[in-house]
Design a protein around this motif. Structure first.
Motif, PDB file in Angstrom:
ATOM      1  N   TYR A   1       6.173   8.760  55.967  1.00 16.27           N
ATOM      2  CA  TYR A   1       6.002   7.908  54.796  1.00 16.27           C
ATOM      3  C   TYR A   1       7.048   8.229  53.731  1.00 16.27           C
ATOM      4  O   TYR A   1       7.699   7.326  53.187  1.00 16.27           O
ATOM      5  CB  TYR A   1       4.594   8.083  54.239  1.00 16.27           C
ATOM      6  N   LEU A   2       7.239   9.515  53.443  1.00 23.21           N
ATOM      7  CA  LEU A   2       8.238   9.909  52.454  1.00 23.21           C
ATOM      8  C   LEU A   2       9.640   9.500  52.906  1.00 23.21           C
ATOM      9  O   LEU A   2      10.444   9.000  52.118  1.00 23.21           O
ATOM     10  CB  LEU A   2       8.180  11.422  52.216  1.00 23.21           C
ATOM     11  N   GLY A   3       9.916   9.723  54.192  1.00 16.18           N
ATOM     12  CA  GLY A   3      11.220   9.344  54.720  1.00 16.18           C
ATOM     13  C   GLY A   3      11.442   7.847  54.644  1.00 16.18           C
ATOM     14  O   GLY A   3      12.539   7.383  54.319  1.00 16.18           O
ATOM     15  N   ARG A   4      10.397   7.079  54.929  1.00 14.67           N
ATOM     16  CA  ARG A   4      10.510   5.622  54.879  1.00 14.67           C
ATOM     17  C   ARG A   4      10.738   5.134  53.445  1.00 14.67           C
ATOM     18  O   ARG A   4      11.566   4.254  53.205  1.00 14.67           O
ATOM     19  CB  ARG A   4       9.264   4.979  55.466  1.00 14.67           C
ATOM     20  N   LEU A   5      10.000   5.719  52.506  1.00 10.04           N
ATOM     21  CA  LEU A   5      10.171   5.335  51.107  1.00 10.04           C
ATOM     22  C   LEU A   5      11.619   5.554  50.659  1.00 10.04           C
ATOM     23  O   LEU A   5      12.226   4.689  50.022  1.00 10.04           O
ATOM     24  CB  LEU A   5       9.231   6.146  50.215  1.00 10.04           C
ATOM     25  N   LEU A   6      12.162   6.716  50.996  1.00 11.30           N
ATOM     26  CA  LEU A   6      13.531   7.029  50.595  1.00 11.30           C
ATOM     27  C   LEU A   6      14.523   6.094  51.277  1.00 11.30           C
ATOM     28  O   LEU A   6      15.449   5.572  50.652  1.00 11.30           O
ATOM     29  CB  LEU A   6      13.848   8.487  50.933  1.00 11.30           C
ATOM     30  N   SER A   7      14.312   5.872  52.570  1.00  9.55           N
ATOM     31  CA  SER A   7      15.230   5.022  53.330  1.00  9.55           C
ATOM     32  C   SER A   7      15.212   3.587  52.822  1.00  9.55           C
ATOM     33  O   SER A   7      16.266   2.968  52.623  1.00  9.55           O
ATOM     34  CB  SER A   7      14.859   5.061  54.818  1.00  9.55           C
ATOM     35  N   ILE A   8      14.010   3.058  52.598  1.00 13.18           N
ATOM     36  CA  ILE A   8      13.874   1.673  52.145  1.00 13.18           C
ATOM     37  C   ILE A   8      14.557   1.463  50.797  1.00 13.18           C
ATOM     38  O   ILE A   8      15.218   0.440  50.564  1.00 13.18           O
ATOM     39  CB  ILE A   8      12.379   1.296  52.043  1.00 13.18           C
ATOM     40  N   ASN A   9      14.439   2.434  49.914  1.00 11.35           N
ATOM     41  CA  ASN A   9      14.940   2.261  48.552  1.00 11.35           C
ATOM     42  C   ASN A   9      16.380   2.720  48.353  1.00 11.35           C
ATOM     43  O   ASN A   9      16.887   2.720  47.226  1.00 11.35           O
ATOM     44  CB  ASN A   9      14.017   2.996  47.570  1.00 11.35           C
ATOM     45  N   THR A  10      17.050   3.103  49.437  1.00  5.69           N
ATOM     46  CA  THR A  10      18.464   3.481  49.345  1.00  5.69           C
ATOM     47  C   THR A  10      19.306   2.703  50.341  1.00  5.69           C
ATOM     48  O   THR A  10      20.458   3.069  50.583  1.00  5.69           O
ATOM     49  CB  THR A  10      18.652   4.992  49.587  1.00  5.69           C
ATOM     50  N   SER A  11      18.758   1.639  50.920  1.00  2.00           N
ATOM     51  CA  SER A  11      19.463   0.880  51.945  1.00  2.00           C
ATOM     52  C   SER A  11      19.992  -0.443  51.394  1.00  2.00           C
ATOM     53  O   SER A  11      19.538  -0.931  50.360  1.00  2.00           O
ATOM     54  CB  SER A  11      18.532   0.601  53.132  1.00  2.00           C
ATOM     55  N   ILE A  12      20.935  -1.005  52.125  1.00  3.38           N
ATOM     56  CA  ILE A  12      21.570  -2.269  51.751  1.00  3.38           C
ATOM     57  C   ILE A  12      20.893  -3.414  52.501  1.00  3.38           C
ATOM     58  O   ILE A  12      20.618  -3.298  53.699  1.00  3.38           O
ATOM     59  CB  ILE A  12      23.064  -2.242  52.098  1.00  3.38           C
TER      60      ILE A  12
END
Length: 392
Positions: free
Chosen positions: A291-302
């Motif tokens: 969940y933490l990894g997904r949150l970070l990935s989603i909010n730093t992706s293009i």
């Protein structure tokens, strides 16, 4: 198949069968051909993969979406190793300046190449998360399939030339692949995966109930008439509109939970797919990290964009009655109409869950440290922080 960027479209990808003979596919576990012309009498499962839906095209999220948090978590793991390697290397450099020996030079050489290797691994891992999602667009009008691959390139397939099969292609389960063949009818020239991955056993995958349901959902959209188009539309309860906005923390949690529980039920109905059991406590830390990894990935992706040429071929009728992005299906309406108090309760619950998992993870690290003779006391430090004793 056309690579619109003019480069090798399958470099650094997992499609190892491209360039080989089609007969090699039969060596894959649980291999079975699927017939595009034959309708399968099964329920239609979109499995929460639909990003856009209308009479002109249907856009699905990529296969990598289910492991998105995993990729980011592993990326930070490699990053931590790099930091550690560079730290050790710096200490050794200082030691060499004081007392240079052949052995110390060998150690420095080893650590330098180790840190370089981890840096390469991290770059490769995070490179796959640069886009918010990897869209697969099925155009009913042009009968083309546009696929953004993990190497950032867009491949264009002719639907009528595609052949499909299902198999256990990776350790994480079975999926459905579309392939194109060269003029000799033997050499595989292109490949892509449908989004849904089944985690069933080999025998169950060979029967392929869930995989066939997902394949029939796509097949009927491309091959069906107007009546069948409506059937496909009615099978969708959720639109995942990441082409114009990022998913909310609640949606991220739902998707991370579905991936962590390896659910093969109809994900359009979370009360069925998210049936919890006490044994799921075993994966709760894994779920939290995902969940933490997904949150970070989603909010730093293009957010990915197709070329103007592809968009010109994907014009939507403004009065299209099947445009689900304008007329949201039932599942999205339920989420949109939730009262403010319910959204607030969910947000607070997610925050509390995150804090609890921080303490659980800190306790786990302390236990491991105690076994090794260390006493890091991360749990005590967290308690000091969240008890606000530092304010007094």
């Amino acid at each position: 198949m056309i690579d619109t960027e003019g480069r090798k479209p399958y470099s650094k990808l997992g499609y190892h069968e491209v360039g080989k003979q089609v007969s090699n596919l039969k060596k894959i576990s649980d291999f079975k051909w699927l017939d595009k012309q034959q309708g399968y009498d099964v329920p239609l499962y979109s499995q929460r993969t639909v990003v856009q839906f209308n009479s002109t095209y249907m856009e699905l999220i990529g296969r990598q979406d289910r492991i998105r948090g995993d990729i980011t978590t592993w990326g930070f793991f490699f990053f931590s190793l790099i930091v550690y390697a560079l730290y050790v290397m710096g200490v050794l450099y200082l030691a060499v300046l004081v007392n240079s020996t052949p052995l110390s030079m060998v150690v420095i050489f080893f650590h330098y190449h180790t840190s370089s290797y981890f840096n390469s691994c991290t770059a490769s891992t995070l490179n796959r998360t640069i886009y918010l999602y990897l869209p697969i667009r099925f155009n009913r009008k042009t009968r083309k399939v546009y696929v953004r691959q993990a190497n950032r390139k867009v491949d264009i397939f002719d639907w009528d030339e595609l052949k499909f099969y299902m198999a256990t292609t990776y350790k994480d389960g079975g999926d459905i692949r579309g392939i194109t063949l060269a003029d000799d009818g033997m050499t595989i020239t292109g490949m892509f995966s449908l989004p849904f991955v089944s985690d069933l056993t080999a025998k169950e995958i060979l029967g392929g109930t869930q995989l066939k349901q997902h394949f029939e959902f796509v097949r009927r959209y491309m091959e069906g008439d107007d009546k069948q188009l409506k059937e496909v539309k009615n099978a969708i309860r959720y639109i995942h509109p990441v082409y114009k906005k990022r998913e909310t923390p609640l949606v991220s949690f739902q998707r991370a939970t579905l991936a962590a529980l390896d659910s093969d039920e109809n994900m359009e109905y979370p009360k069925e797919a998210l049936r919890l059991h006490w044994t799921h406590l075993a994966v709760i830390i894994q779920l939290w990290l995902r969940y933490l990894g997904r949150l970070l990935s989603i909010n730093t992706s293009i957010t990915p964009k197709f070329s103007p040429e592809i968009e010109a071929e994907s014009q939507i009728d403004p009065n299209d009655p099947h445009d689900l992005n304008k007329h949201l299906p039932e599942g999205n309406i339920e989420e949109a109409n939730q009262p403010i108090w319910k959204k607030l309760v969910v947000s607070i619950a997610l925050i509390v869950f995150g804090i609890i998992m921080l303490f659980a993870f800190a306790l786990f690290v302390d236990i491991i440290g105690s076994i090794r003779g260390h006493h890091p006391d991360f749990f005590g430090r967290l308690w000091y922080l969240f008890s606000f004793k530092w304010l007094f």
